[in-house]
Design an enzyme around this catalytic site. Structure first.
Site, short mmCIF file in Angstrom:
data_model
loop_
_atom_site.label_atom_id
_atom_site.label_comp_id
_atom_site.label_asym_id
_atom_site.label_seq_id
_atom_site.Cartn_x
_atom_site.Cartn_y
_atom_site.Cartn_z
N LYS A 281 0.84 -1.20 0.00
CA LYS A 281 0.00 0.00 0.00
C LYS A 281 0.88 1.25 0.00
O LYS A 281 2.01 1.21 0.47
CB LYS A 281 -0.86 0.03 1.27
CG LYS A 281 -2.00 -0.98 1.32
CD LYS A 281 -2.76 -0.85 2.63
CE LYS A 281 -3.90 -1.86 2.71
NZ LYS A 281 -4.94 -1.70 1.69
N ARG A 355 -10.23 -11.64 2.32
CA ARG A 355 -11.11 -12.71 1.80
C ARG A 355 -10.41 -14.06 1.88
O ARG A 355 -11.06 -15.09 2.03
CB ARG A 355 -11.53 -12.36 0.36
CG ARG A 355 -10.41 -12.27 -0.63
CD ARG A 355 -10.77 -11.49 -1.90
NE ARG A 355 -10.81 -10.04 -1.66
CZ ARG A 355 -11.16 -9.15 -2.58
NH1 ARG A 355 -11.50 -9.54 -3.80
NH2 ARG A 355 -11.16 -7.87 -2.30
#
Ligand code: BES
Ligand code: MN
Ligand code: ZN
Length: 504
Positions: A281, A355
């Protein structure tokens, strides 16, 4: 802050809070107080725009000669429209208004309100609940705080008819507060302090309440075939953990759940820090990713609330705890991992890690407990913030009844959820050329493709996914949620359980 309830009597000292409905007519206690203060209240009302609308406040310094310091009159609005949530918000407002009262003692005087279905005793408890929720602070790392910059309130005392009933009602609410505060603490802790092992240790503290807590490490998860979860954690020096919390509220004996207990289940994403991994990020704002364990934090706090108030419900809470780091052993974009379900996943972006963690946590929960329903919570996608900002959590589900129940409970507690679609077309977007699925969709509908991914691990179990990325942390104070970790989900799911899954 000590909260107490006592028989209706006129307070002699401290700050006093009195309530009036729209029209600002002083009745009962408030009327008597006005008389005692030589009409100071009625005069102040007459000379101001205050007319008792919901949330209005009027501050009056008590006249000299009185040993009372000040009176705050709060508006209840229309009696017939008062709700528990509005009372809680009033409590939060009362707290923020009076927590610097010099004497440290605040009395709230309450009469039964004509036209409201809520008795004064229950009003007192709900106001107290709101005040408690607002009073949360995370200041353990501030070593130089001056006492004048801290709240000063020592005692918040409610004076009403039915103080015993108020006390009883508040006892349960206070257990929910303890769950909420536990979640807020976990979410607020820095990532060097809170990582999978230490979060698991915090969850272990629930054993005191009769919750059975199991903590699995990487070897055990490897034996179970949890390649999706383990792949996320493999770049970190911190060991990944899976925590299972059992609450047998319907059974005579505590301990681990049996299949015949037919539990409901809550599953949380617990990424204790999300750097993005090799798909790293940008550095600006990355510190926010300490609260990427918000879903797990809610599950732990919810279990504390349910066990704390001895809820007659069988529940299992499961949290997948990992740290998503880059490093020599980190997962690479292009890796294919094999999940516990047997389905393979092409990891195209290591930052779509939540996920992967949930895939194994959901499948494990379904296989081991055959729960009658699964609700997972996750700070799953930035895209949900684009869709809903911090106003609603995203709701995805394979069950309309469950959605209605969640929406209703959300409105009752002020934690709102908005349903988004799932469909075969969206599901196709995560088909992979080389594995059973890939962990990212295309450019659009990022929150939906993430939910489609999760759905591939729930089979036909009734299931809902709450994407709480937008609501887990707030930068502004609101009546019952001070800025910081919100614990969004604890009160919502506690209410859902109360409404539908709990024996009374
Ligand atoms: N934890 C983030 C989602 C997130 C973003 C939560 C901002 C709170 C605030 C999640 O793991 C993530 O990185 N998601 C990616 C998915 C993308 C790579 C498909 C995202 O939303 O950008
Ligand atoms: Mn991520
Ligand atoms: Zn994440």
């Amino acid at each position: 802050m000590k909260i107490s309830f006592a028989r209706a009597a006129m307070p002699g000292t401290g700050a006093v809070v009195a309530a009036v409905t729209e029209g600002a007519k002083l009745n009962g206690f408030a009327y008597k107080l006005d008389q005692k203060l030589d009409g100071a209240l009625s005069r102040a009302i007459k000379k101001s725009y205050f007319d008792g609308k919901l949330g209005q406040q009027l501050n009056i310094i008590a006249p000299s000669g009185s040993r009372i310091d000040e009176v705050i009159i709060i508006g209840l609005g229309k009696a017939s429209e008062l709700t528990e949530l509005e009372l809680q918000k009033l409590g939060g407002a009362v707290y923020s208004k009076t927590n610097r009262a010099k004497s440290g003692v605040v009395h709230v005087i309450l009469d039964n309100v004509a036209g409201s279905g809520i008795a004064a005793s229950k009003m007192a408890a709900e106001i107290a609940y709101g005040a408690r929720l607002r009073s949360y602070r995370f200041d353990k790392y501030k070593t130089k705080q001056k006492s004048e910059s801290k709240p000063n309130i020592k005692n918040l005392n409610f004076l009403c008819i039915g103080s015993k009933a108020a006390k009883d009602h508040f006892r349960n609410l206070d257990k929910i507060v303890e769950g909420v505060f536990f979640t807020r603490d976990l979410v607020s802790e820095p990532p060097n302090v809170l990582y999978p092992e230490t979060l698991a240790k915090e969850a272990r503290k629930l054993e005191k309440l009769g919750i059975a807590v199991e903590v699995m490490g990487e070897n055990q998860m490897r034996r179970l075939g949890m390649g999706a979860l383990l792949g996320v954690g493999q770049g970190s020096v911190r060991e990944s953990k899976l925590v299972v919390m059992h609450w047998r509220g319907k059974a005579k004996n505590r301990g681990k759940l049996l299949l015949s207990d037919n539990p409901i289940s809550f599953i949380g994403k617990g990424v204790t820090f999300d750097t993005g991994g090799i798909s790293i990020k940008p550095s600006a704002g990355m510190e926010d990713m300490k609260w990427d364990m918000g879903g797990a934090g809610v599950v732990v706090g919810l279990m504390k609330a349910l066990a704390g108030r001895r809820a007659k419900v069988n529940v299992v809470g499961v949290v997948g705890l990992v740290e998503n780091m880059p490093g020599g052993n980190a997962q690479r974009p292009g890796d294919i991992v094999s999940s516990m379900s047997g389905q393979t996943i092409e990891v195209l972006n290591t930052d779509a890690e939540g996920r992967l963690v949930l895939a194994d946590a959901l499948w494990y929960t379904k296989k081991r407990f055959k729960p009658k329903m699964m609700i997972n919570l996750a700070t799953l996608t930035g895209a949900i913030i684009v869709s809903l900002a911090d106003k609603y959590a995203g709701l995805f589900s394979n069950n309309d009844v469950l959605c209605d129940r969640l929406s209703k409970a959300g409105e009752q507690v002020g934690e709102l959820v908005w349903r988004l679609p799932l469909s075969a077309e969206y599901n196709k977007m995560i088909d992979s050329d080389v594995a059973d699925m890939k962990n990212i969709g295309g450019r659009g509908a990022g929150s939906i493709t993430a939910a489609q991914f999760l759905q591939r691990f729930v089979g036909d179990t009734r299931w809902a996914h709450l994407d709480i990325a937008g609501v887990t942390w707030t930068k502004t104070n609101s009546p019952i949620v001070p800025k910081g970790g919100t614990a969004f989900g604890v009160r919502l799911l506690d209410k859902l359980v109360q409404n539908h899954y709990e024996d009374k």
